[in-house]
Motif scaffolding. Structure first.
Motif, PDB file in Angstrom:
ATOM      1  N   HIS A 130      88.474  22.317  82.003  1.00 30.53           N
ATOM      2  CA  HIS A 130      88.572  20.959  82.537  1.00 30.53           C
ATOM      3  C   HIS A 130      87.201  20.426  82.939  1.00 30.53           C
ATOM      4  O   HIS A 130      86.848  19.272  82.633  1.00 30.53           O
ATOM      5  N   ARG A 131      86.414  21.270  83.602  1.00 28.93           N
ATOM      6  CA  ARG A 131      85.096  20.823  84.055  1.00 28.93           C
ATOM      7  C   ARG A 131      84.107  20.736  82.899  1.00 28.93           C
ATOM      8  O   ARG A 131      83.196  19.906  82.922  1.00 28.93           O
ATOM      9  N   SER A 132      84.274  21.591  81.898  1.00 32.35           N
ATOM     10  CA  SER A 132      83.396  21.508  80.728  1.00 32.35           C
ATOM     11  C   SER A 132      83.653  20.231  79.947  1.00 32.35           C
ATOM     12  O   SER A 132      82.736  19.610  79.404  1.00 32.35           O
ATOM     13  N   ILE A 133      84.931  19.826  79.891  1.00 38.20           N
ATOM     14  CA  ILE A 133      85.273  18.582  79.193  1.00 38.20           C
ATOM     15  C   ILE A 133      84.575  17.392  79.850  1.00 38.20           C
ATOM     16  O   ILE A 133      84.088  16.483  79.177  1.00 38.20           O
ATOM     17  N   ARG A 134      84.510  17.410  81.175  1.00 37.96           N
ATOM     18  CA  ARG A 134      83.854  16.310  81.896  1.00 37.96           C
ATOM     19  C   ARG A 134      82.370  16.205  81.556  1.00 37.96           C
ATOM     20  O   ARG A 134      81.780  15.131  81.650  1.00 37.96           O
ATOM     21  N   LEU A 135      81.770  17.334  81.192  1.00 36.00           N
ATOM     22  CA  LEU A 135      80.335  17.334  80.895  1.00 36.00           C
ATOM     23  C   LEU A 135      80.016  16.752  79.531  1.00 36.00           C
ATOM     24  O   LEU A 135      78.880  16.373  79.260  1.00 36.00           O
ATOM     25  N   THR A 136      81.017  16.706  78.639  1.00 37.20           N
ATOM     26  CA  THR A 136      80.783  16.210  77.279  1.00 37.20           C
ATOM     27  C   THR A 136      81.083  14.715  77.226  1.00 37.20           C
ATOM     28  O   THR A 136      82.175  14.286  77.579  1.00 37.20           O
ATOM     29  N   GLU A 137      80.117  13.931  76.772  1.00 40.32           N
ATOM     30  CA  GLU A 137      80.249  12.484  76.765  1.00 40.32           C
ATOM     31  C   GLU A 137      79.861  11.914  75.410  1.00 40.32           C
ATOM     32  O   GLU A 137      79.086  12.508  74.657  1.00 40.32           O
ATOM     33  N   ASN A 138      80.401  10.743  75.141  1.00 41.76           N
ATOM     34  CA  ASN A 138      80.092   9.993  73.930  1.00 41.76           C
ATOM     35  C   ASN A 138      79.655   8.597  74.364  1.00 41.76           C
ATOM     36  O   ASN A 138      80.468   7.823  74.870  1.00 41.76           O
ATOM     37  N   THR A 139      78.362   8.285  74.182  1.00 40.63           N
ATOM     38  CA  THR A 139      77.821   6.995  74.630  1.00 40.63           C
ATOM     39  C   THR A 139      77.299   6.218  73.430  1.00 40.63           C
ATOM     40  O   THR A 139      76.491   6.745  72.649  1.00 40.63           O
ATOM     41  N   LYS A 140      77.753   4.974  73.306  1.00 36.67           N
ATOM     42  CA  LYS A 140      77.259   4.139  72.219  1.00 36.67           C
ATOM     43  C   LYS A 140      75.966   3.469  72.646  1.00 36.67           C
ATOM     44  O   LYS A 140      75.892   2.866  73.712  1.00 36.67           O
ATOM     45  N   VAL A 141      74.936   3.595  71.793  1.00 35.12           N
ATOM     46  CA  VAL A 141      73.639   2.988  72.064  1.00 35.12           C
ATOM     47  C   VAL A 141      73.671   1.549  71.566  1.00 35.12           C
ATOM     48  O   VAL A 141      74.047   1.281  70.418  1.00 35.12           O
ATOM     49  N   GLU A 142      73.322   0.620  72.458  1.00 37.55           N
ATOM     50  CA  GLU A 142      73.384  -0.800  72.095  1.00 37.55           C
ATOM     51  C   GLU A 142      72.378  -1.128  71.000  1.00 37.55           C
ATOM     52  O   GLU A 142      71.301  -0.540  70.919  1.00 37.55           O
ATOM     53  N   SER A 143      72.760  -2.073  70.168  1.00 40.18           N
ATOM     54  CA  SER A 143      71.850  -2.507  69.097  1.00 40.18           C
ATOM     55  C   SER A 143      70.623  -3.175  69.695  1.00 40.18           C
ATOM     56  O   SER A 143      70.648  -3.711  70.790  1.00 40.18           O
ATOM     57  N   GLY A 144      69.554  -3.180  68.959  1.00 39.82           N
ATOM     58  CA  GLY A 144      68.305  -3.752  69.438  1.00 39.82           C
ATOM     59  C   GLY A 144      67.141  -2.888  68.998  1.00 39.82           C
ATOM     60  O   GLY A 144      67.077  -2.484  67.840  1.00 39.82           O
ATOM     61  N   ARG A 145      66.243  -2.572  69.916  1.00 44.05           N
ATOM     62  CA  ARG A 145      65.097  -1.746  69.587  1.00 44.05           C
ATOM     63  C   ARG A 145      65.327  -0.335  70.123  1.00 44.05           C
ATOM     64  O   ARG A 145      65.787  -0.137  71.239  1.00 44.05           O
ATOM     65  N   MET A 146      64.991   0.676  69.304  1.00 46.66           N
ATOM     66  CA  MET A 146      65.103   2.071  69.717  1.00 46.66           C
ATOM     67  C   MET A 146      63.963   2.824  69.086  1.00 46.66           C
ATOM     68  O   MET A 146      63.741   2.756  67.867  1.00 46.66           O
ATOM     69  N   ASN A 147      63.242   3.581  69.918  1.00 45.04           N
ATOM     70  CA  ASN A 147      62.092   4.349  69.433  1.00 45.04           C
ATOM     71  C   ASN A 147      61.093   3.451  68.711  1.00 45.04           C
ATOM     72  O   ASN A 147      60.544   3.804  67.676  1.00 45.04           O
ATOM     73  N   GLU A 148      60.905   2.247  69.261  1.00 50.99           N
ATOM     74  CA  GLU A 148      59.974   1.267  68.696  1.00 50.99           C
ATOM     75  C   GLU A 148      60.370   0.790  67.304  1.00 50.99           C
ATOM     76  O   GLU A 148      59.580   0.227  66.569  1.00 50.99           O
ATOM     77  N   LEU A 149      61.602   1.015  66.890  1.00 50.36           N
ATOM     78  CA  LEU A 149      62.080   0.576  65.577  1.00 50.36           C
ATOM     79  C   LEU A 149      63.180  -0.457  65.773  1.00 50.36           C
ATOM     80  O   LEU A 149      64.016  -0.330  66.668  1.00 50.36           O
ATOM     81  N   GLU A 150      63.187  -1.468  64.894  1.00 53.63           N
ATOM     82  CA  GLU A 150      64.249  -2.460  64.953  1.00 53.63           C
ATOM     83  C   GLU A 150      65.550  -1.837  64.462  1.00 53.63           C
ATOM     84  O   GLU A 150      65.585  -1.167  63.437  1.00 53.63           O
ATOM     85  N   LEU A 151      66.636  -2.077  65.216  1.00 49.14           N
ATOM     86  CA  LEU A 151      67.928  -1.494  64.880  1.00 49.14           C
ATOM     87  C   LEU A 151      68.859  -2.606  64.415  1.00 49.14           C
ATOM     88  O   LEU A 151      69.334  -3.398  65.232  1.00 49.14           O
ATOM     89  N   PRO A 152      69.119  -2.707  63.124  1.00 50.58           N
ATOM     90  CA  PRO A 152      69.987  -3.784  62.625  1.00 50.58           C
ATOM     91  C   PRO A 152      71.433  -3.593  63.069  1.00 50.58           C
ATOM     92  O   PRO A 152      71.848  -2.502  63.439  1.00 50.58           O
ATOM     93  N   SER A 153      72.200  -4.667  63.008  1.00 52.59           N
ATOM     94  CA  SER A 153      73.587  -4.625  63.472  1.00 52.59           C
ATOM     95  C   SER A 153      74.471  -3.773  62.563  1.00 52.59           C
ATOM     96  O   SER A 153      75.562  -3.373  62.958  1.00 52.59           O
ATOM     97  N   GLN A 154      74.024  -3.479  61.348  1.00 56.51           N
ATOM     98  CA  GLN A 154      74.823  -2.648  60.439  1.00 56.51           C
ATOM     99  C   GLN A 154      74.793  -1.168  60.816  1.00 56.51           C
ATOM    100  O   GLN A 154      75.499  -0.355  60.210  1.00 56.51           O
TER     101      GLN A 154
END
Length: 563
Positions: free
Chosen positions: A433-457
């Motif tokens: 139960h506690r290990s499950i709480r530690l695992t997460e899935n987060t969506k990274v918003e579109s925009g700039r990431m690592n100095e690279l443009e991130l297209p909406s596709q």
């Protein structure tokens, strides 16, 4: 095997070390002598079987195990398990259970599960020990007050009700002796004397019983000599037989009805659950004791070798009338404080008890049962860890409190076989139960990431934590729910530490689902060993649809080329 002995033979050969360990062994022997008798009596067998356990198991485990300072023998943790076995199957069934438990312990050690057993949650351990303490203390009321009860049978509630009904039959002589012994046990530590308090308590209790017998003609105090008897070559004696333990196959010994228990697979099948419980408790107790001893002595134990040594010791002890044994924290701590640094101390402790059997048996027969009950009441109190139990109830999270109370109630109201099974199950469920709480899935918003443009596709999901049967579905369930414009999914799996078969099946489902939608997949920063697992399962690089990348920059570039 023999890791503690091998290390000691190399590092503990000086004359001063040998002398120190001999003195420590004698000190622990004085402590273990009455405790071994008391714990055997509490387990439902004559006191000599506890002494045989301290001799045989104490020596064999020290020589074959993985801790240089552990002192093994009968312990209070086993009382709740052993008493029902004796009542149902007799001494023969008990020794067969101990032999089977020894085999299981050896297998656990050979499977290198020593470290795994150390992860049992604190609430489970405290729940067990507190429950055992309550049961042991309850069963000692009979002898402490001298109640007129022939036998304590049935479940805990039945036994408690029988004790309450028998209170009017209280024996003032035994109550006085028991109270005097208990008072000495409570007050003696304040004197900070090097003489063990329980030895003084039993001596004072025995003297008090003798004085009462001289003062009054109405003397009715039960002693070891009046309660237990033995037969040797047709001659019957009282108390503890003054001879060495003899070899005997456990299945040749009597059952609860006095008949030879016999050897059969049905018997082994019947006793297997009890043997597993004994093995689990023995492994927990011995490894916990070894950890405590390491902290006190500054030495390190080998957990797998310790399990193997415990197994061999229990197997051999059962062939010489010894009940199940494990390392005892109190005796081990006394050994370390007295200067014990090698298995020699435990060997000397066993030899001391052997000499005591041969020379002091007539004297030991005069110890009052009320004094032995007082000693066990003190053992039960120390084992219950009431302060830790109450503190856990006050400050622990709700899940831990539920686990603690469940293990405690099952131990008291039912038996340790059920309590151990449910407790270990709760421990596993709590961990999952506690290990499950530690695992997460987060969506990274579109925009700039690592100095690279991130297209909406392109959609990026950051997966954190281990992916196993409990957490895989939670972490991966939202990935296929995408908008129509998304053409490539990037999974950042930098912090994914493991993947099991359930996660692999979930990943295969995601690949198939995305392929049906003509959506590409890029898996980034996954450890090479996990990539190999996925490829073996068929999650392979496919032209235009699935890619693996070592960095996020590389993953985004590949995703752009796939849009």
């Amino acid at each position: 095997m023999f890791s503690a002995l091998r290390t000691a033979l190399v590092n503990e050969r000086s004359l001063s070390s040998i002398q120190s360990n001999i003195l420590a062994g004698l000190t622990v022997g004085v402590i273990a002598l009455p405790l071994s008798m008391a714990l055997a009596i509490a387990s439902g067998v004559p006191p000599q079987h506890g002494l045989y356990t301290a001799i045989v198991a104490g020596i064999v485990i020290a020589l074959t195990g993985g801790s240089k300072v552990n002192i093994s023998g009968p312990t209070a943790a086993f009382v709740v398990v052993l008493l029902p076995i004796v009542q149902q199957y007799g001494i023969g069934g008990l020794l067969v259970s101990g032999f089977l438990a020894g085999i299981i312990l050896v297998l656990l050690g050979l499977a290198r599960l020593g470290r795994l057993i150390e992860i049992v949650p604190y609430p489970v351990t405290v729940g067990f020990t507190a429950g055992i303490g309550v049961v042991i203390a309850t069963f000692q009321i009979k002898d402490f007050l001298g109640l007129n009860i022939q036998s304590l049978d049935g479940h805990y509630i039945d036994k408690l009700w029988l004790i309450l009904q028998s209170v009017p039959s209280i024996n003032w002589q035994e109550t006085m002796i028991g109270s005097l012994s208990l008072g000495v046990l409570i007050l003696w530590p304040r004197l900070q004397s090097r003489i063990p308090g329980h030895l003084v308590a039993l001596l004072i209790g025995s003297v008090a019983a003798w004085l009462i017998s001289q003062i009054t003609s109405d003397f009715s105090v039960a002693t070891i000599g009046s309660r237990f008897h033995y037969e040797l070559n047709g001659i019957t004696g009282s108390g503890i037989p003054p001879f060495l333990p003899g070899f005997e196959w456990p299945w040749n010994l009597p059952d609860a009805e006095g008949n030879s228990i016999g050897f059969s697979f049905s018997l082994l099948n019947t006793l297997l659950a009890s043997a597993i419980t004994i093995a689990i408790l023995g492994s927990l107790e011995s490894l916990l004791c070894a950890v405590v001893a390491d902290g006190m002595s500054g030495k390190k134990h080998n957990p797998n070798d310790e399990l193997i040594g415990q197994g061999i010791g229990n197997m051999v002890a059962s062939l010489f009338g010894g009940i199940p044994a494990t390392a005892a924290i109190a005796r081990t701590a006394a050994n370390v404080r007295a200067g014990g640094t090698s298995p020699l101390a435990s060997v000397v402790h066993g030899l001391f008890i052997l000499v005591a059997i041969l020379s002091l048996s007539p004297v030991l027969a005069y110890i009052p049962m009320a004094s032995m009950a007082a000693l066990l009441l003190m053992v039960a109190w120390n084992m219950s860890e009431a302060k830790h139990f109450i503190r856990t109830l006050k400050i622990a999270p709700r899940d831990d409190i539920l686990t603690l109370v469940t293990c405690f109630l099952l131990t008291v109201l039912f038996d340790m076989t059920i309590a151990v099974g449910v407790g270990m199950g709760l421990a596993a469920m709590l961990f999952i139960h506690r290990s499950i709480r530690l695992t997460e899935n987060t969506k990274v918003e579109s925009g700039r990431m690592n100095e690279l443009e991130l297209p909406s596709q392109i959609s990026i999901y950051d997966i954190n934590g281990p992916l196993f049967f409990g957490s895989a579905q939670k972490a991966l369930k939202n990935i296929t729910a995408i908008t129509p414009e998304v053409r490539v999914i990037v999974l950042d799996m930098t912090e994914v530490t493991m993947v099991d078969m359930s996660a692999i099946v979930a990943m295969e489902s995601i690949v198939a689902n995305l392929a049906a939608k003509n959506v590409g997949l890029v898996i980034s920063n996954l450890q090479p060993r996990i990539i190999l697992k996925l490829r073996r399962a068929g999650v392979r690089t496919r032209p235009g649809r699935i890619r693996f990348a070592r960095t996020m920059d590389e993953a985004i570039e590949k995703a752009k080329r796939m849009t």
